[in-house]
Design an enzyme around this catalytic site. Structure first.
Site, PDB file in Angstrom:
ATOM      1  NE  ARG A  99      -3.158   0.727  -0.712  1.00 63.35           N
ATOM      2  CZ  ARG A  99      -3.433   0.805  -2.010  1.00 63.35           C
ATOM      3  NH1 ARG A  99      -3.019   1.857  -2.708  1.00 63.35           N
ATOM      4  NH2 ARG A  99      -4.100  -0.148  -2.613  1.00 63.35           N
ATOM      5  CE  LYS A 134      -0.952  27.939  -5.056  1.00 65.14           C
ATOM      6  NZ  LYS A 134      -1.834  28.574  -6.055  1.00 65.14           N
ATOM      7  CE  LYS A 166       3.429  34.621  -4.491  1.00 63.83           C
ATOM      8  NZ  LYS A 166       2.704  33.327  -4.430  1.00 63.83           N
ATOM      9  CD  GLU A 199       2.620  38.062  -6.716  1.00 57.87           C
ATOM     10  OE1 GLU A 199       2.518  36.832  -6.675  1.00 57.87           O
ATOM     11  OE2 GLU A 199       2.089  38.819  -5.889  1.00 57.87           O
ATOM     12  CG  ASP A 221      -0.364  37.983  -9.043  1.00 56.74           C
ATOM     13  OD1 ASP A 221      -0.649  36.770  -9.113  1.00 56.74           O
ATOM     14  OD2 ASP A 221      -0.880  38.757  -8.219  1.00 56.74           O
TER      15      ASP A 221
END
Length: 283
Positions: A99, A134, A166, A199, A221
């Site tokens: 598994r 992410k 950012k 950004e 962005d």
């Protein structure tokens, strides 16, 4: 900083702790300790295979005596009915490893397959698809590896190998220019050779970044394809360019045709369906 192998070992330790606990009591109660056998990894869906190398680590972590005959390597297109490898050894070990091994391989193969699909949309263009941070906690190194196997490029691995300024950084630092200056000063003070990306939320931001200097890449962005085309023309090859935000498989080609260098897509790792496969005994 831990190495890739050390991170994978830590992941496997946790995976076995979650799954095995104090023992696989089903296997221990039904299979004699001396029983030997073989199982094959069967592909049940078209895609790109990824995770074979990690599967070997899983099997050998459970029992180093397991022997594996590999027929299909990582990064290879596969179809239903293909056999990736055959593992031979103690039956208990094969069942205990099953598994954890499948979870990792299915996830990695799903990421590689998704990446290949996105990169195919950019065929004939110089634009490359990038992953993001992410990722599944604990599986980042493997998911990033799967992106590369699928034909994509890795963005930064984490917060440690690149500076990405950012909007929040800019706002808290008191503006784009101050953030860039502080990033440069930090790298000099710490002796770090890190690329700096900033950004930008508008064409005016891009102009300011270019005039100020000190950046290696500019991220557009949430620009539209039309605005991205203007932005690429404005940058004119002086630094690398990247598009991010609101980009899907449906509009990916439009963005690529603007001439942007990279397109970052969170969906490569956060919205992936595992590739169907199974690990079945050979009778």
């Amino acid at each position: 900083m831990k190495t890739k192998d050390e991170l994978i070992d830590a992941l496997l330790e946790l995976a076995f702790l979650e799954d095995i606990g104090d023992g696989d009591h089903t296997t221990l109660s039904t299979i004699p300790a001396e029983a030997m056998g073989a199982s094959q990894l069967i592909i049940k869906e078209e895609g790109i295979l990824a995770g074979v190398d990690v599967a070997l680590k899983v099997l050998h972590k459970v029992d180093p005596s397991i022997e594996v005959e590999v027929f299909i390597k990582d990064g290879t297109p596969v179809k239903p009915g293909d056999v990736a490898f055959i593992a031979r050894g103690p039956v208990r070990a094969l069942l205990i490893a099953e598994r954890t091994m499948l979870n990792i391989m299915q996830r990695m193969s799903g990421v590689a397959t998704m990446t290949a699909r996105y990169q195919k949309e950019l065929e004939g263009l110089h634009t490359k698809v990038l992953d993001t941070r992410k990722t599944t906690p604990g599986m980042r190194m493997l998911e990033k590896e799967a992106v590369a196997l699928g034909g994509g490029k890795n963005h930064r691995i984490g917060l440690f190998d690149m500076i990405l300024i950012k909007d929040n950084h800019e706002d808290f630092a008191g503006g784009l220019e101050k953030a860039i200056d502080r990033a440069q000063a930090y790298c000099k003070e710490k002796g770090k050779d890190l690329k700096i990306e900033v950004e930008c939320r508008s064409l005016d931001d891009i102009r300011r970044a270019l005039e100020h200097g000190g950046v290696d890449r500019i991220m557009f962005d949430n620009f539209t394809p039309e605005l991205t085309k203007e932005a690429v023309k404005l940058v004119d090859g002086r630094v690398e360019t990247e598009s991010s935000g609101g980009i899907t498989i449906e509009n990916l080609r439009q963005y690529g045709e603007t001439g942007v260098d990279f397109i970052s897509v969170g969906a490569l790792t956060h919205s992936v369906k595992g590739l169907d496969m199974s690990f079945k005994a050979i009778k």
